[in-house]
Every structure is written in C-alpha cells, then in structure tokens.
Design a protein around this motif. Structure first.
Motif, PDB file in Angstrom:
ATOM      1  N   ARG A   1       0.898  -1.215   0.126  1.00 24.52           N
ATOM      2  CA  ARG A   1       0.060   0.034  -0.084  1.00 24.52           C
ATOM      3  C   ARG A   1       1.142   1.313  -0.112  1.00 24.52           C
ATOM      4  O   ARG A   1       0.595   2.317  -0.576  1.00 24.52           O
ATOM      5  N   ALA A   2       1.946   1.034   0.847  1.00 22.28           N
ATOM      6  CA  ALA A   2       2.836   2.122   0.764  1.00 22.28           C
ATOM      7  C   ALA A   2       3.761   2.599  -0.635  1.00 22.28           C
ATOM      8  O   ALA A   2       4.778   3.224  -0.545  1.00 22.28           O
ATOM      9  N   GLY A   3       3.654   1.302  -1.401  1.00 21.86           N
ATOM     10  CA  GLY A   3       4.636   1.243  -2.659  1.00 21.86           C
ATOM     11  C   GLY A   3       6.213   0.857  -2.064  1.00 21.86           C
ATOM     12  O   GLY A   3       7.062   0.735  -3.054  1.00 21.86           O
ATOM     13  N   VAL A   4       6.071   0.319  -1.279  1.00 25.14           N
ATOM     14  CA  VAL A   4       7.274  -0.624  -0.713  1.00 25.14           C
ATOM     15  C   VAL A   4       7.116  -2.136  -1.282  1.00 25.14           C
ATOM     16  O   VAL A   4       6.562  -2.841  -0.526  1.00 25.14           O
ATOM     17  N   PHE A   5       8.093  -2.336  -2.126  1.00 23.70           N
ATOM     18  CA  PHE A   5       7.714  -3.666  -3.094  1.00 23.70           C
ATOM     19  C   PHE A   5       8.932  -4.652  -2.462  1.00 23.70           C
ATOM     20  O   PHE A   5       9.802  -4.894  -2.865  1.00 23.70           O
ATOM     21  N   SER A   6       8.467  -5.715  -1.374  1.00 23.71           N
ATOM     22  CA  SER A   6       9.398  -6.375  -0.877  1.00 23.71           C
ATOM     23  C   SER A   6       8.991  -7.955  -1.506  1.00 23.71           C
ATOM     24  O   SER A   6       7.898  -8.201  -1.507  1.00 23.71           O
TER      25      SER A   6
ATOM     26  N   LEU B   1      -0.155   5.582   4.321  1.00 30.88           N
ATOM     27  CA  LEU B   1       0.512   4.684   3.501  1.00 30.88           C
ATOM     28  C   LEU B   1       0.211   5.102   2.268  1.00 30.88           C
ATOM     29  O   LEU B   1       0.822   4.990   1.301  1.00 30.88           O
ATOM     30  N   GLY B   2      -1.142   5.348   2.084  1.00 27.86           N
ATOM     31  CA  GLY B   2      -1.678   5.574   0.527  1.00 27.86           C
ATOM     32  C   GLY B   2      -1.010   6.853   0.117  1.00 27.86           C
ATOM     33  O   GLY B   2      -0.891   6.828  -1.041  1.00 27.86           O
ATOM     34  N   VAL B   3      -1.176   7.744   0.768  1.00 25.71           N
ATOM     35  CA  VAL B   3      -0.583   9.014   0.497  1.00 25.71           C
ATOM     36  C   VAL B   3       0.817   9.060   0.300  1.00 25.71           C
ATOM     37  O   VAL B   3       1.266   9.509  -0.604  1.00 25.71           O
ATOM     38  N   PHE B   4       1.543   8.414   1.049  1.00 27.42           N
ATOM     39  CA  PHE B   4       2.888   8.256   0.915  1.00 27.42           C
ATOM     40  C   PHE B   4       3.043   7.418  -0.409  1.00 27.42           C
ATOM     41  O   PHE B   4       4.285   7.979  -1.062  1.00 27.42           O
ATOM     42  N   ALA B   5       2.469   6.488  -0.718  1.00 29.92           N
ATOM     43  CA  ALA B   5       2.670   5.819  -2.266  1.00 29.92           C
ATOM     44  C   ALA B   5       2.396   6.931  -3.317  1.00 29.92           C
ATOM     45  O   ALA B   5       3.366   6.702  -4.482  1.00 29.92           O
TER      46      ALA B   5
END
Length: 388
Positions: free
Chosen positions: A74-79, A221-225
């Motif tokens: 959701r935050a755009g952190v792709f692990s 988190l959505g805004v951070f992405a």
C-alpha cells in the motif's frame, strides 16, 4: 463511493478470459480434453474431506504472507523477501522449540511450545526483514534487489543449519532436523486431514487488517505511495514507513515459518518455504490488497495446486506442474491490471481518493474525526504548496 472505471473492468475481464483460454490451450496441447481436465481439477479439490483439508493447509501460509504484505504494498514498498524470512523464522522457531524441550522436558504444556515457536519465528522474520529496510533507508538500496538476494543467503543459512547445530541425530537421505515434541504440533481442526489451527490465525489476521484499513495509518501509507512530500507533513517519514511496513511483512513470514514446521512438517526441512513467499506476493496483488480478496485468492491458489493432482489422475497426460504455469499466467494478468491502473502498489488506489478501495470500510468510533483532521491537514498542505 468508488467510481466505475470501464477500462479497469474491461482489462480485468480480459485477463480472466485470457487465463481460461491459455489454460484450455495447455490442456489441449497435453493431449487431453479441457472438460475432463476441469472435472479432474474440481474432483481433486472436493472429492474427499482430506482434499478439502489440503486446500486449507496450502492456503494458510500464502494468506498470512499476503495479508501482512498489505501495508508495504500500500505504501509502494515492494518486498520480495518473504521466502528468506519464512526460512529464517522456521530456523529460529525450530531451535527455540527444541531448546524449550531440553529445558522443560517433553511434558511441557503445548501452549508454551506454541508461544515460544510463534515468538521466535516472528523475531527471525522481523530481523531478516530489517536488513533490506536498513539498506533502503540508509543507503537507498533498492528493496526489490536486496530482499531477492537475501532469499538466497537464507537458503545457504538453512543448509548450514541442517548440517550443524540443528542436524538430526538419525541418518537421513536429506538434511533435516530432529522431530519436534508432540506437544509442539498445532492441533488438527478437521479429523482425518492435516488442516490445523493455523486456519484460525488467518481469520484473526484478516480481521486485524480489515480494522486497520479504517484507520488514519492506512490513509497515510496510501498518501505516501502517491505523494511522499504530502505524506511527510502527515507524519509518514520515509524511514519510518519503510521500517514499519517491511518489519510487519517479516513478522508475518516468520510466523509462517513456525506454522510450516509445527503444523505441517513437524520438523525443519530444506524445503520449508516451498515457494509460499512468492505465492503470497502474487496473492496480495491478485486480492487487490483487500483482506477478503486475499483470503479468497489464497484459497484459489491452493485449490489450483491441490486440484492439479486430480487433473493429472483424470487425464493421465497433464502433469501436476500445470498449476504453476496457470499461476504464472494469472500473475502476469494481475501485472497488466496494475499497469493499466498505474498504481504503485497493485490494483488499488491510495486511500482517500475517489478510486480508493475502501468502499466496504465503515469508520469506527473516533476514526472519522481523525481522518477529517488528516484531510484538513492535507488540504492546508496543498494550499500552501499552491501559494509557493
């Protein structure tokens, strides 16, 4: 309310049709009747309670990994490091359980073994997840690359572990640990199957994330992405976001490592991860980061694996590995959907936008005021940016 996106729905339907067509073509190419193969697939899933239990057992680790990936994606952190985190979690869980047995004996209460195993697994997964988070925050190393490479390091650590301090005292064909105490095994929920209490944990985790999606933290988190600078004004710093989201996914993967040891294999094996980490990522994307959608997608993925055996038996020519091919095609379709939507996470839009996937979320007591406060802060930030 979510606005109707014609392009999104057309793409989704097209992907589903494409998956069906490709699957039928593969069955035909193998020299079998697609209808016979489909019937074998259904029978392989539902012909007996044991097969139903296998579907549930296979869905548990995938669902937990996918659910705990929600904040990161959701935050755009792709692990993509769940495989390694499962492995390290399983190693620490096995070591902690065996150490507890040595201290308290085989007669220790089962809940003690469960608690020790779960905590040790979660700790192992979290610590292994901290490494790529530190690299990303401190030196801006791409988290996709670092988490992927650490999966191979974890495999090496597992191989060394099974040949040294956790090696079974018995002579075995493959490296493995000794068997866990009977009390450490997760209880069976469905008699005559391997369906264990981990199913209840999936329900609990899904409920937690359904609640979490209603909180201001999900909004941040959505805004951070989509707008990191604006998210910074809401308190979502880059370092805090990366650390917290990756550690949450690491905890989930580490707990899965304990479940695989205590609920399925009853010992640590070299194949403990079994690809559930990558499947969990695919399921998170397929489920559009919605808890209910993820649970359904996990059941679907597990049903494909279990049903492929029935398909092989019904046709006699189709290998069970066809399930992995279908999963791959389906994942490519999900990537196409995400590309059409141009979303940083997957098939969802950041919370608080017209296309947000929070339609079913009803704010709980006090949540509305918090969200309104954040919305006011966001509006002020945007106005200030416009004046500059």
């Amino acid at each position: 309310m979510r606005s109707f996106d014609t392009r999104q729905w057309v793409t989704t339907v097209g992907v589903l049709v494409g998956v069906v067509v490709v699957s039928a073509a593969l069955i035909l190419f193998a020299g079998a009747d697609p209808l016979v193969g489909l019937r074998g697939l259904v029978e392989g899933v539902s012909s007996s309670p044991y097969r139903v239990g296998e579907v549930l057992v296979g869905a548990v680790p995938i669902a937990i990994i996918a659910l705990t990936l929600i904040p990161a994606l959701r935050a755009g952190v792709f692990s993509v490091g769940a495989e390694g985190q499962v492995t390290i979690g399983a190693i620490l869980a096995t070591g902690a359980i065996l150490a507890t047995r040595d201290v308290l004996g085989d007669g220790a209460p089962a809940p003690v073994f469960w608690l020790v195993g779960a905590v040790a697994g979660a700790l192992g997964g979290a610590l292994w997840a901290l490494l790529p988070a530190l690299l990303a925050v401190r030196w801006r190393v791409n988290e996709i690359l670092s988490t992927l490479l650490l999966n191979y390091v974890a495999v090496g650590v597992l191989g060394l572990t099974l040949r040294t301090w956790l090696a079974s005292p018995e002579d075995t064909a493959t490296p493995q640990s000794e068997r866990l105490p009977e009390a450490a095994a997760l209880p069976t929920l469905i008699p005559g199957t391997r369906a264990h209490a981990g199913i209840l944990l999936v329900i609990v985790v899904a409920a937690v994330f359904i609640w979490w999606r209603r909180t201001p933290g999900s909004t941040r988190l959505g805004v951070f992405a989509s707008r990191p600078k604006l998210a910074l004004r809401l308190g979502a710093t880059r370092g805090r976001t990366i650390y917290s989201t990756i550690v949450v996914s690491g905890i989930g993967a580490g707990v899965v490592g304990w479940i695989q040891v205590a609920g399925v294999n009853e010992r640590l094996l070299g194949s403990v991860s079994g690809g559930v980490g990558f499947s969990g990522l695919a399921v998170a994307l397929l489920g559009a980061l919605l808890p209910t959608g993820i649970v359904l997608a996990a059941l679907f993925f597990s049903a494909l694996t279990a049903g492929a055996v029935g398909m092989q038996s019904a046709t006699g020519t189709i290998p069970s590995s066809i399930a992995e091919v279908i999963k791959g095609v389906l994942l490519l379709g999900v990537v196409c959907i995400a590309a059409v939507q141009r979303s940083p996470a997957a098939a969802v839009a950041p919370s608080g936008t017209p296309a947000a996937a929070d339609d079913d979320a009803v704010p709980g007591p006090g949540a509305g005021a918090a969200i309104e406060a954040e919305a006011g802060t966001s509006a002020e930030a945007e106005r200030s940016e416009g004046l500059r």
